[in-house]
Every structure is written in structure tokens, then in C-alpha cells.
Write an enzyme that holds these catalytic residues in place. Structure first.
Site, PDB file in Angstrom:
ATOM      1  N   ARG A   1       9.995 -12.969  -3.367  1.00 22.20           N
ATOM      2  CA  ARG A   1      10.909 -12.829  -4.504  1.00 22.20           C
ATOM      3  C   ARG A   1      12.306 -13.384  -4.220  1.00 22.20           C
ATOM      4  O   ARG A   1      13.144 -13.453  -5.111  1.00 22.20           O
ATOM      5  CB  ARG A   1      10.982 -11.366  -4.931  1.00 22.20           C
ATOM      6  CG  ARG A   1       9.782 -10.980  -5.796  1.00 22.20           C
ATOM      7  CD  ARG A   1       9.939  -9.597  -6.348  1.00 22.20           C
ATOM      8  NE  ARG A   1       9.502  -8.587  -5.396  1.00 22.20           N
ATOM      9  CZ  ARG A   1       9.839  -7.311  -5.468  1.00 22.20           C
ATOM     10  NH1 ARG A   1      10.643  -6.881  -6.419  1.00 22.20           N
ATOM     11  NH2 ARG A   1       9.377  -6.463  -4.577  1.00 22.20           N
TER      12      ARG A   1
ATOM     13  N   THR B   1       1.646  -4.606   9.259  1.00 24.25           N
ATOM     14  CA  THR B   1       2.560  -4.334  10.377  1.00 24.25           C
ATOM     15  C   THR B   1       1.795  -4.048  11.682  1.00 24.25           C
ATOM     16  O   THR B   1       2.260  -4.425  12.764  1.00 24.25           O
ATOM     17  CB  THR B   1       3.480  -3.147  10.050  1.00 24.25           C
ATOM     18  OG1 THR B   1       2.679  -2.073   9.533  1.00 24.25           O
ATOM     19  CG2 THR B   1       4.517  -3.522   9.011  1.00 24.25           C
TER      20      THR B   1
HETATM   21  C1  UD1 Z   1       6.647  -0.404   6.253  1.00 30.27           C
HETATM   22  C2  UD1 Z   1       5.967   0.897   6.650  1.00 30.27           C
HETATM   23  C3  UD1 Z   1       6.508   2.012   5.771  1.00 30.27           C
HETATM   24  C4  UD1 Z   1       8.001   2.110   5.909  1.00 30.27           C
HETATM   25  C5  UD1 Z   1       8.642   0.772   5.576  1.00 30.27           C
HETATM   26  C6  UD1 Z   1      10.115   0.797   5.885  1.00 30.27           C
HETATM   27  C7  UD1 Z   1       3.739   0.196   7.348  1.00 30.27           C
HETATM   28  C8  UD1 Z   1       2.306   0.185   7.014  1.00 30.27           C
HETATM   29  N1  UD1 Z   1       4.540   0.773   6.465  1.00 30.27           N
HETATM   30  O1  UD1 Z   1       6.237  -0.685   4.936  1.00 30.27           O
HETATM   31  O2  UD1 Z   1       5.901   3.259   6.169  1.00 30.27           O
HETATM   32  O3  UD1 Z   1       8.506   3.120   5.047  1.00 30.27           O
HETATM   33  O4  UD1 Z   1       8.076  -0.280   6.378  1.00 30.27           O
HETATM   34  O5  UD1 Z   1      10.694  -0.385   5.412  1.00 30.27           O
HETATM   35  O6  UD1 Z   1       4.121  -0.250   8.397  1.00 30.27           O
HETATM   36  N2  UD1 Z   1       5.630  -7.863   8.789  1.00 30.27           N
HETATM   37  C9  UD1 Z   1       5.053  -8.838   9.583  1.00 30.27           C
HETATM   38  N3  UD1 Z   1       3.748  -9.132   9.408  1.00 30.27           N
HETATM   39  C10 UD1 Z   1       2.969  -8.515   8.476  1.00 30.27           C
HETATM   40  C11 UD1 Z   1       3.557  -7.534   7.666  1.00 30.27           C
HETATM   41  C12 UD1 Z   1       4.884  -7.232   7.844  1.00 30.27           C
HETATM   42  O7  UD1 Z   1       5.722  -9.418  10.438  1.00 30.27           O
HETATM   43  O8  UD1 Z   1       1.791  -8.845   8.409  1.00 30.27           O
HETATM   44  C13 UD1 Z   1       7.043  -7.536   8.968  1.00 30.27           C
HETATM   45  C14 UD1 Z   1       7.880  -7.869   7.764  1.00 30.27           C
HETATM   46  O9  UD1 Z   1       8.437  -9.161   7.901  1.00 30.27           O
HETATM   47  C15 UD1 Z   1       8.961  -6.798   7.829  1.00 30.27           C
HETATM   48  C16 UD1 Z   1       8.287  -5.627   8.504  1.00 30.27           C
HETATM   49  O10 UD1 Z   1       7.140  -6.137   9.134  1.00 30.27           O
HETATM   50  O11 UD1 Z   1      10.037  -7.217   8.621  1.00 30.27           O
HETATM   51  C17 UD1 Z   1       7.912  -4.529   7.528  1.00 30.27           C
HETATM   52  O12 UD1 Z   1       6.966  -5.065   6.623  1.00 30.27           O
HETATM   53  P1  UD1 Z   1       6.895  -4.639   5.109  1.00 30.27           P
HETATM   54  O13 UD1 Z   1       5.819  -5.388   4.460  1.00 30.27           O
HETATM   55  O14 UD1 Z   1       8.236  -4.684   4.515  1.00 30.27           O
HETATM   56  O15 UD1 Z   1       6.430  -3.124   5.275  1.00 30.27           O
HETATM   57  P2  UD1 Z   1       6.445  -2.070   4.137  1.00 30.27           P
HETATM   58  O16 UD1 Z   1       5.281  -2.252   3.281  1.00 30.27           O
HETATM   59  O17 UD1 Z   1       7.766  -2.039   3.504  1.00 30.27           O
END
Ligand code: UD1
Ligand code: CA
Length: 481
Positions: free
Chosen positions: A24, A87
Site C-alpha cells: 500500500r 514471520t
Molecule cells: C506480527 C505478529 C503479531 C504482532 C505484529 C506486531 C506474527 C504471526 N504476528 O503480525 O502478533 O502483533 O507483528 O506488528 O508474527 N516479514 C518477513 N517475512 C514474512 C512476513 C513478514 O520478513 O514472510 C517481516 C515484515 O517485513 C515485518 C515483520 O516481519 O517487518 C512483521 O510482519 P507483518 O506481516 O507486519 O506481521 P503482522 O501480521 O503485522
């Protein structure tokens, strides 16, 4: 580990999750490289780790990974997550890094939550060690927990984290949320990473599932409630990113207000987090003070002044100035509409006036460069006066040369100093001269023709013109008859 951080174990380490795209945001930059107050969110996270004394870092990159490499320039280890499967999956990519640090604890951070701070990091580690936890989750209690993972507590610590989309109606009421920051016992984390499955509402490998897996092994999980109200804040779109900028901006400005800095209107005022400002300095509207900029006390900056990595002394006036990588000493008065390009050094009580550009030059004490002048690659002494419209001609199309001007010299209006050239102490150059050779101390250099007077020349010319127009007028009248 740095000296003095005896609290940390040699194997304690950090994994920063930075694989996400941030669709977004509508940019082809990875989300973690978007700026808050001029610095990528990832840099804020790295700095918090460094401030806490952590130096063993692994950054998980994914979307446009090459841009992360380019930004980091080899500062820290990175690992590629080629598909974004959650994550948990992101942390799995760091297994080889973690294997080497089995004896320590691993801090996991989100690269897009820039306001993590060193007190939260060390406070959570203290609790983690004191309670002998396999995992300690950093949480915060917020009014609107929408979208965040909810922390489920029990008598013994916590029993799990449930993602918003997987919550029961009762769990949705929980206001203590997972900030996305955790301390794990590294060996314990490695023992459960392989057991995470994507059986959930989003079909992702959730890192948060580690909590239950560790509890099942009879290990301990707890939560550390951060006192930092912004610890979990991230941005999903441009409006969210602007909110992060606003929060960071006001936090910094409030700190300067507490130190006695005067502001009367904050419109357009942006101050970077490393900027130092002395008490009783006055920052007017439209100022952007960035990088390692310093401003001494009693200085008046602005309106509309940009200072990047520039050091300004005390009682300096900068009005509509744009300065980069420069030094301005006490009592100098600069502006309006002046540019100081990199490596300019303006000494005490010098005066630089409108439409002047200084580059890679020293301007001596009490020297005046008052109007419409370019001084580049020059060493200018004390008490020198530049007339209006002078130019140091420092570039021949291939090479740059220096100009040297001694103390008390007087550079006449519209002088060109063709470098390399040296003007001695107390020497004068006559207005309009193009100086191509060195001028000895105390001499006057003139390089221009003498004024030749042709009496009556202009009157004759005028008479001829009048004759011509009278003839034209007459012809027009006759053709209309
Ligand atoms: C995650 C947490 C959630 C928490 C929130 C806080 C999990 C399952 N959930 O959710 O409990 O409240 O963060 O912000 O972990 N990323 C990667 N690779 C991936 C997915 C994500 O590098 O495959 C990185 C993203 O760039 C980001 C971070 O991990 O920096 C968090 O990912 P995001 O998708 O924002 O997690 P949330 O769904 O928000
Ligand atoms: Ca998030």
C-alpha cells in the site's frame, strides 16, 4: 558486545525481519527502507540494537533484497527469504546464523516498527533471564488492538499469542498486544522452528506459534510490558508513515523545548534525532536540521533554513540558508538566500549576504561577502571585503584550482579571480577586473580598458533615428490618402 554492556552474553544476537513489501506504500522500495525523519525505519531498529550493545545482527531480506544490501553496504549479515510465507518462515531463513549462537539469546525485531528502544530491549532481557524463560514477548497495552496479535495470560506467564484473524470474540477484547519483539533462548527457538505449520486463517508460518510449542516442551514463556507507548507502531500506508514521522518529530522537538530552545511556530520544522541545539537558540519556521547538525546557544536559525551535517557556533544568525557539511563559527551572520556547499568554513563574525554561494572554502574572521558572489575552492583571510558580483573562476572545464586571498584584501565589485591565483595581504583589485596573475601584498591590480569618451556620439545617433521615424510616418500618411 561492547565494553560496559556486561549484561549481554557473547552469543546474544538479533534477527531483524525485513522481508515485507508494503504494497500500500506504492513504491518499489522495501517497506523497511521508507524514511522516518529522513532515516529508513530499518536504521531506527538497527540503532536501537546498537544502543543496547548488540552487535551480532542478521537481517532477513525478501522483497527487493538488493536494495537492502545496497543500503547496508555490508555493515551487517543478511539472509534472503525468497518467498514471504510468514514471520516464522522468515526466522527459519536465519537458522545457520542462529546455529552459531546456540549458547545465547536471540532478539527478534520487526524492521518496520521503528520506535523500539534500548530500555525495552534490555528490560525485556532482564526479565527473560531472571525468570529463566525460553521466550519473553514484548507487549503493550493499547486502546485499539485491531490487527495485532493478542497476548493470552495465565498464572504462570503467558499461554500463547493469537493473531487478530484467528481470535475468538472474547480474545478480540484483549488489549495487551504482541509488539512483534521477542527475546528467545536461541537453542530453544531452534528446537521449535521446524515444528511451525501454516494451519491458520492466513496460511502463514507464524513465529508466534513458537510460544505454545515451547510451553508444550515444559519451558517457560512470559511477557514484558513496555513503557514505550510507541513500541509496536508501524505503518501500512503513506498516511501511517506520516503519523510515524509526526510522532518522532514532536518527540524530538519536545526534548529541545525542555532544554530551553525557542520555537514560535513549528510549521515546516523538522529536526533529526542526532541534532544538538544549545539552550536559548531560536529556531524559526521552515527549518530542517538534519544529520549530525549542531547549533550553539543564542543562535537564530531561519526562517527557511536547511542544515545538513553542519556545525553552527553561538550567536550566529542564519536566515534562509542552505548548508551542507559545513562549519559556521560564533557570531557569523549569514543570509538571506545563501548556500554553503560542502566543506565551507565560515569563521567568527564573518558576514555573508544575499545570493552568495560558498563551496569548499574558508572565509576568515570578520570578512564580508555581502552580495551576489561565488567563492569556490578558496582560502580567504580575515577582514577581507568582497564587492558585489565577484567570482572565483575555479574550474577550467577539466580541473579545479584554488584561490588564496590574504588578510585585509579588498576585492572590487565584479572581479573575476582566475585560479590558481593569489591575492596578497591588504591588496586591492579594481572593479571589473579579470585577475589572472598573483597580486603582491599591498598592491592594486587593474585589468580593464580605460574609459573612452566620444563627445556628442549619442546625440548624433538619436538625431538619425528621429529622421528615420519621421520619414516612415510621412510615407504611412501618404499611402492612406
Ligand atoms: C506480527 C505478529 C503479531 C504482532 C505484529 C506486531 C506474527 C504471526 N504476528 O503480525 O502478533 O502483533 O507483528 O506488528 O508474527 N516479514 C518477513 N517475512 C514474512 C512476513 C513478514 O520478513 O514472510 C517481516 C515484515 O517485513 C515485518 C515483520 O516481519 O517487518 C512483521 O510482519 P507483518 O506481516 O507486519 O506481521 P503482522 O501480521 O503485522
Ligand atoms: Ca505489522
Amino acid at each position: 558486545m561492547r565494553k560496559g554492556d556486561c549484561f549481554l552474553n557473547i552469543n546474544d544476537n538479533v534477527v531483524i525481519l525485513a522481508g515485507g513489501q508494503g504494497k500500500r506504500m506504492k513504491t518499489d522500495k522495501p517497506k523497511v527502507l521508507l524514511n522516518v525523519l529522513g532515516e529508513p525505519m530499518l536504521e531506527w531498529v538497527i540503532r536501537a540494537c546498537e544502543d543496547a550493545g548488540l552487535s551480532q545482527m542478521c537481517i532477513v531480506k525478501g522483497y527487493k533484497a538488493e536494495k537492502i544490501d545496497e543500503y547496508l553496504g555490508g555493515r551487517y549479515q543478511t539472509v534472503l527469504q525468497s518467498e514471504r510465507l510468514g514471520t516464522g518462515h522468515a526466522v527459519m531463513q536465519a537458522i545457520p546464523f542462529l546455529e552459531e549462537k546456540r549458547g545465547g539469546n536471540t532478539l527478534i525485531l520487526c524492521g518496520d516498527a521503528p520506535f523500539i528502544d534500548k530500555d525495552t530491549i534490555s528490560g525485556a532481557l532482564a526479565l527473560h533471564k531472571e525468570k529463566g524463560c525460553a521466550v519473553t514477548v514484548v507487549t503493550s497495552v493499547i486502546d485499539d488492538p485491531t490487527g495485532y496479535g493478542r497476548v493470552v495470560r495465565n498464572d504462570n506467564g503467558i499461554s500463547g499469542i493469537v493473531e487478530h484473524k484467528d481470535c475468538t470474540p472474547q480474545q478480540l477484547e484483549i488489549r495487551e498486544i504482541n509488539s512483534g519483539c521477542y527475546w528467545f533462548d536461541t537453542a530453544a527457538l531452534l528446537s521449535v522452528l521446524g515444528e511451525i505449520t501454516p494451519n491458520n486463517a492466513q496460511g502463514e508460518y507464524y513465529l508466534t506459534d513458537c510460544v505454545e510449542l515451547l510451553l508444550k516442551k515444559g519451558l517457560r514463556a512470559d511477557a514484558f510490558v513496555s513503557q514505550n507507548p510507541n513500541v509496536s507502531l508501524g505503518a501500512n500506508d503513506r498516511a501511517g508513515l506520516l503519523r510515524l514521522n509526526d510522532i518522532a518529530r514532536m518527540e524530538i522537538i519536545n526534548r529541545h523545548l525542555d532544554n530551553g530552545v525557542e520555537f514560535d511556530c513549528l510549521d515546516g520544522v523538522i529536526i533529526g534525532r542526532d541534532v544538538e541545539i544549545g539552550g536559548a537558540a531560536y529556531i524559526k519556521s521552515g527549518c530542517r536540521l538534519l544529520g549530525k547538525t549542531k547549533v550553539g546557544s543564542d543562535s537564530v536559525i531561519g526562517p527557511n533554513t536547511v542544515l545538513i551535517n553542519t556545525s553552527v557556533g553561538e550567536s550566529v544568525t542564519l536566515n534562509n540558508v542552505y548548508a551542507t557539511d559545513s562549519v559556521v563559527e560564533n557570531g557569523a551572520e549569514i543570509g538571506p538566500w545563501v548556500q554553503l556547499r560542502p566543506n565551507s568554513h565560515v569563521k567568527a563574525h564573518a558576514k555573508i549576504g544575499d545570493f552568495v554561494e560558498i563551496k569548499n572554502s574558508t572565509i576568515g574572521e570578520r570578512t564580508a561577502v555581502a552580495h551576489l558572489t561565488y567563492v569556490g575552492d578558496s582560502d580567504v583571510g580575515n577582514n577581507v571585503n568582497f564587492g558585489c558580483g565577484c567570482v572565483t573562476v575555479n574550474f577550467d572545464g577539466e580541473n579545479k584550482f584554488r584561490t588564496k586571498i590574504g588578510d585585509n584584501a579588498f576585492i572590487g565589485c565584479n572581479t573575476n579571480l582566475v585560479s590558481p591565483v593569489s591575492i596578497g595581504d591588504c591588496a586591492y583589485t579594481a572593479a571589473g577586473s579579470t585577475i589572472t596573475g598573483d597580486v603582491p601584498a599591498g598592491a592594486l591590480a587593474i585589468e580593464r580598458g580605460h574609459t573612452v569618451i566620444k563627445d556628442g556620439y549619442a546625440f548624433k545617433k538619436l538625431a538619425k533615428r528621429n529622421e528615420k521615424f519621421a520619414k516612415l510616418e510621412k510615407e504611412q500618411k501618404e499611402s492612406k490618402k
